[in-house]
Design a protein around this motif. Sequence first.
Motif, PDB file in Angstrom:
ATOM      1  N   GLY A  35       0.846  -1.202   0.000  1.00  0.00           N
ATOM      2  CA  GLY A  35       0.000   0.000   0.000  1.00  0.00           C
ATOM      3  C   GLY A  35       0.876   1.245   0.000  1.00  0.00           C
ATOM      4  N   TYR A  38       1.850   2.105  -3.570  1.00  0.00           N
ATOM      5  CA  TYR A  38       0.830   2.834  -4.347  1.00  0.00           C
ATOM      6  C   TYR A  38       0.685   4.253  -3.815  1.00  0.00           C
ATOM      7  N   ARG A  39       0.852   4.418  -2.504  1.00  0.00           N
ATOM      8  CA  ARG A  39       0.811   5.754  -1.925  1.00  0.00           C
ATOM      9  C   ARG A  39       2.004   6.592  -2.416  1.00  0.00           C
ATOM     10  N   VAL A  97      -5.375   7.776  -3.690  1.00  0.00           N
ATOM     11  CA  VAL A  97      -4.609   6.556  -3.970  1.00  0.00           C
ATOM     12  C   VAL A  97      -5.414   5.465  -4.700  1.00  0.00           C
ATOM     13  N   SER A  98      -6.703   5.343  -4.414  1.00  0.00           N
ATOM     14  CA  SER A  98      -7.479   4.284  -5.084  1.00  0.00           C
ATOM     15  C   SER A  98      -7.511   4.499  -6.593  1.00  0.00           C
ATOM     16  N   ALA A 101      -4.134   3.547  -7.956  1.00  0.00           N
ATOM     17  CA  ALA A 101      -3.919   2.096  -7.888  1.00  0.00           C
ATOM     18  C   ALA A 101      -4.771   1.333  -8.906  1.00  0.00           C
ATOM     19  N   ARG A 107       0.070  -0.633 -11.796  1.00  0.00           N
ATOM     20  CA  ARG A 107       0.082  -1.951 -11.140  1.00  0.00           C
ATOM     21  C   ARG A 107       1.178  -2.825 -11.726  1.00  0.00           C
ATOM     22  N   GLY A 127      -1.209  -6.256   1.216  1.00  0.00           N
ATOM     23  CA  GLY A 127      -1.806  -5.430   0.171  1.00  0.00           C
ATOM     24  C   GLY A 127      -3.228  -5.857  -0.123  1.00  0.00           C
ATOM     25  N   ARG A 128      -3.580  -5.830  -1.400  1.00  0.00           N
ATOM     26  CA  ARG A 128      -4.933  -6.210  -1.811  1.00  0.00           C
ATOM     27  C   ARG A 128      -4.919  -7.398  -2.782  1.00  0.00           C
ATOM     28  N   ASP A 182     -11.730  -0.229  -4.204  1.00  0.00           N
ATOM     29  CA  ASP A 182     -10.686  -1.258  -4.330  1.00  0.00           C
ATOM     30  C   ASP A 182     -11.269  -2.617  -4.746  1.00  0.00           C
ATOM     31  N   ARG A 185     -12.770  -2.301  -8.761  1.00  0.00           N
ATOM     32  CA  ARG A 185     -11.964  -1.907  -9.921  1.00  0.00           C
ATOM     33  C   ARG A 185     -11.752  -3.120 -10.828  1.00  0.00           C
TER      34      ARG A 185
HETATM   35  O1   DC Z   1      -3.033  -0.425   2.579  1.00  0.00           O
HETATM   36  P1   DC Z   1      -3.156   1.055   2.226  1.00  0.00           P
HETATM   37  O2   DC Z   1      -4.400   1.685   2.779  1.00  0.00           O
HETATM   38  O3   DC Z   1      -1.949   1.833   2.571  1.00  0.00           O
HETATM   39  O4   DC Z   1      -3.298   1.066   0.627  1.00  0.00           O
HETATM   40  C1   DC Z   1      -3.456   2.244  -0.085  1.00  0.00           C
HETATM   41  C2   DC Z   1      -4.244   2.000  -1.363  1.00  0.00           C
HETATM   42  O5   DC Z   1      -3.460   1.282  -2.294  1.00  0.00           O
HETATM   43  C3   DC Z   1      -5.529   1.217  -1.196  1.00  0.00           C
HETATM   44  O6   DC Z   1      -6.655   2.075  -1.232  1.00  0.00           O
HETATM   45  C4   DC Z   1      -5.573   0.265  -2.346  1.00  0.00           C
HETATM   46  C5   DC Z   1      -4.217   0.315  -2.958  1.00  0.00           C
HETATM   47  N1   DC Z   1      -3.510  -0.961  -2.930  1.00  0.00           N
HETATM   48  C6   DC Z   1      -3.678  -1.802  -4.004  1.00  0.00           C
HETATM   49  O7   DC Z   1      -4.465  -1.493  -4.895  1.00  0.00           O
HETATM   50  N2   DC Z   1      -2.973  -2.958  -4.083  1.00  0.00           N
HETATM   51  C7   DC Z   1      -2.130  -3.308  -3.108  1.00  0.00           C
HETATM   52  N3   DC Z   1      -1.450  -4.444  -3.221  1.00  0.00           N
HETATM   53  C8   DC Z   1      -1.962  -2.466  -1.988  1.00  0.00           C
HETATM   54  C9   DC Z   1      -2.688  -1.304  -1.917  1.00  0.00           C
END
Ligand code: DC
Length: 221
Positions: A35, A38-39, A97-98, A101, A107, A127-128, A182, A185
């Motif tokens: 995260g 991406y930030r 950030v969304s 990302a 990505r 992460g996600r 998130d 998308r």
């Molecule tokens: O975990 P975080 O809140 O710091 O993440 C920030 C943003 O980054 C979150 O809104 C979605 C994105 N993100 C992502 O799309 N894929 C990841 N592996 C990590 C974070």
Amino acid sequence: MKKIVVAIDGPAGAGKSTIAKLVGEKLGYAYIDTGAMYRSVTWKFLGTGKDFNENVIGELAHKMLIEFKPEAKVNRVFVDGTEVTEAIRTPEVTANVSKVAAIGSVREAMVKQQRRMGEIGGIIMDGRDIGTVVFPDAELKVFLTASVEERAMRRYKENVAKGQTCDLAKLKEEIAARDKADSEREISPLKQAGDAILLDSSHMTIDEVVQAILNMVEERL
Ligand code: DC
């Protein structure tokens, strides 16, 4: 001893980074906060003052160097040598950030760096899309979640402890909006991998969650 890849995914505010950092320390594994990556891209882009443009942002993401320097309390983050640990946590970065990302080329650049960081094993990455896209073969995948109410309350307490005033209802709305963005998308949405273990931390302490994950790692070794 064998070293594995541990993937921790889940929605915003579920405690992934706190937990992953502690588990990483216990295991002697490198902890990667994706995260924060991406930030970092979002921070770099906002600094240009340019209008939102997918190509411009994608190009930035491919060119920038993101580094982590873990310390006892914080995981320090650097972009092209400049420390951004605090700068990437501002409400402005969080609000944008969304959108950043969701850009495919961003990505692509981040996943490439993340896979390189994990090549040697012995890492814990949060992460996600870690268990679904970055490391689909990770030996351990955890989907860490908590209710929106609980996540908003945790953020609220963190902010108050930092001396910041905030509105709990607004925090809840922001978290729900980020979850939605998130999860919906098109590219690599937030989703529990079929072979991930669901861990709901709503009624668990930090120590309990850390211990639960350490037990799962133990089982895999
Ligand atoms: O975990 P975080 O809140 O710091 O993440 C920030 C943003 O980054 C979150 O809104 C979605 C994105 N993100 C992502 O799309 N894929 C990841 N592996 C990590 C974070």
